[in-house]
Design a protein around this motif. Structure first.
Motif, short mmCIF file in Angstrom:
data_model
loop_
_atom_site.label_atom_id
_atom_site.label_comp_id
_atom_site.label_asym_id
_atom_site.label_seq_id
_atom_site.Cartn_x
_atom_site.Cartn_y
_atom_site.Cartn_z
N SER A 175 0.97 -1.44 -0.06
CA SER A 175 0.19 -0.12 -0.10
C SER A 175 0.72 1.13 0.06
N ASN A 224 -3.83 0.08 5.34
CA ASN A 224 -3.28 1.37 5.24
C ASN A 224 -4.88 2.02 5.38
N ASP A 225 -5.21 2.76 6.26
CA ASP A 225 -6.61 3.27 6.33
C ASP A 225 -7.02 4.10 5.06
N ALA A 226 -6.26 4.65 4.46
CA ALA A 226 -6.39 5.35 3.44
C ALA A 226 -6.83 4.54 2.14
N HIS A 227 -6.48 3.18 2.20
CA HIS A 227 -6.53 2.17 1.08
C HIS A 227 -7.18 1.20 1.18
#
Length: 462
Positions: A175, A224-227
């Motif tokens: 990620s 990954n919190d963003a993905h």
């Protein structure tokens, strides 16, 4: 992950996946795809199709549907790509559409019948099995001068030279590649990659290659919190998981995952000046997949787990092989072979043998791949360096079902892979690479045992 000696074995092996969503309504006719190949002109998919049985309840034709990896069934669709008369054995050709939004390189194809109302699958789906023919890099695999390897950092390079190391492993945090600074177009969409992360890998990998060291990449799916789209759909974050199952089950997940795989394959093909011609020769998807702590998706039976993993593996395999035809692609196992980790039957730990058997059976049905095994033959227990007396535990035996396979009985693994049913489609034994191994210098009961540690390294090597 454990840091350890890497030994590349000169042994070869193979595996695959299956489509189970067949007819809900019972028909007497069945159909099968004998082969699914990119044509000699590299712009068609040539599919060999045959059928037999009573056509009652159908219109007398066999229809061919394309399914993307994230599509599980035909459903209400009517957009078949070709059709033939029932009972015929025919090869049909359809456009490959490589490099476009309609790219079929990663698709599978399923035969169906029409009952006047709906289309129903009457045979197993099949993927393209020769993605390597469209690869721009057709260079032969470069065999290293020695099997000796080490997991190192750049500041350890002089030590590696002193030891005569010709293999290194590099962990790639999946990620982290998404970000900004590099725009990459794949199949009509633009993806954005983290320039500083990519350039750091460029530096590391090109430095090794410049010293004639073969590089193995271990691609790991970190949270990954963003993905969240990169993690298998429906998986919750777990405190016990180090890494997660790759997501090819949703359209967004598949397309993004595929793009990252393709970017890595192109960037590290050895032909890309942007990476200073950095080259990865061996590719491993995930770590020790028979233990979900390294490849988490939540409790699942063996078939469901392997089917999910293999779908991601096939995407990975296709991206690599369609770029560099002779790169080698592996899945990873720990030393628990005939038993799950510490005999835990909890649907998150599996036997290595069960993973291999299931993976291979699925691949035979849906189209074989030249997969290999990245194996980790640690001693048992890992708190003691001697592996030559591990048979005393009762877990290291000469049986094909030995609970543990390590250096004491490594032939159990290679003998198993030497069966005809386990060989590649061309009849070759599959590749095995020992990508993680280590022996402690500090025994829990005896203190310093560095002399035995040294002996263990020498014994395992020779």
């Amino acid at each position: 992950m454990k840091t350890a000696l890497v030994l590349a074995a000169a042994v070869c092996l193979s595996v695959a996946a299956a489509f189970t969503a067949l007819a809900a309504q019972t028909f007497q006719i069945t159909a099968s795809i004998g082969s699914c190949l990119i044509g000699s002109g590299q712009n068609t998919v040539d599919i060999s199709l045959s059928s037999n049985g009573d056509t009652t309840g159908t219109d007398g034709k066999i229809y061919l549907f394309e399914l993307r990896p994230y599509e599980s069934e035909i459903g209400s669709r009517t957009d078949y790509v070709s059709s033939v008369g029932a009972g015929e054995t025919r090869t049909v050709s359809i456009p490959l559409n490589k490099g476009t939004a309609q790219d079929r390189l990663y698709s599978r194809f399923v035969p169906a019948v029409f009952d006047g109302t709906a289309f129903t699958a009457v045979g197993a789906a099949h993927y393209i099995t020769n993605p390597e023919v469209v690869a721009s890099n057709q260079d032969a695999f470069k065999t290293p001068l020695t099997k000796k390897g080490l997991n190192i950092q750049l500041n350890m390079l002089n030590d590696a030279f002193t030891l005569g190391v010709k293999h290194v492993a590099v962990n790639i945090a999946f990620s982290q590649f998404l970000g900004s600074g590099i725009d990459y177009e794949y199949d009509g969409k633009t993806y954005h990659f983290n320039k500083s992360v990519v350039e750091n890998y460029d530096k590391v990998i090109s430095t090794y290659v410049g010293k004639d060291i073969s590089v193995t990449a271990i691609v790991l799916n970190d949270w990954n919190d963003a993905h969240p789209e990169l993690v298998h759909a429906g998986t919750a974050k777990s405190s016990s998981a180090n890494y997660y199952m790759f997501n090819t089950k949703t359209q967004e997940g598949f397309e993004t995952t595929r793009a990252i795989f393709a970017f890595l394959a192109d960037r590290y093909s050895g032909k890309n000046h942007n990476s200073n011609y950095a080259k990865i020769s061996n590719w491993i998807l995930g770590n020790e997949i028979n233990n979900q702590i390294w490849n988490y998706m939540g409790p699942a039976d063996l078939n469901a787990y392997v089917s999910t993993y293999q779908q991601a593996f096939r995407t990975f395999y296709t991206a690599i092989k369609s770029t560099s035809a002779n790169d080698r692609v592996y899945f990873s196992l720990d030393f628990w072979w005939g038993a799950p980790y510490e005999n835990l039957n909890d649907q998150v730990h599996y036997t290595g043998k069960g993973i291999v058997d299931t993976f291979n059976a699925l691949a035979v049905t849906e189209g074989q791949m030249d997969w290999g095994i990245a194996y980790h033959p640690y001693p048992y227990p890992m708190t003691e360096p001697e592996f030559w007396d591990d048979s005393a535990t009762g877990l290291v035996t000469e049986s094909a079902d030995s609970p543990i396979v390590n250096f004491a009985n490594l032939h159990v693994l290679t003998d198993y892979l030497n069966q005809d049913s386990m060989k590649t489609a061309s009849g070759e034994v599959r590749h095995v690479i020992l990508t993680e191994e280590g022996f402690t210098a500090q025994s829990l009961t005896r203190g310093d045992v560095s002399d035995i540690q040294a002996a263990a390294f020498a014994y395992s090597y020779y």
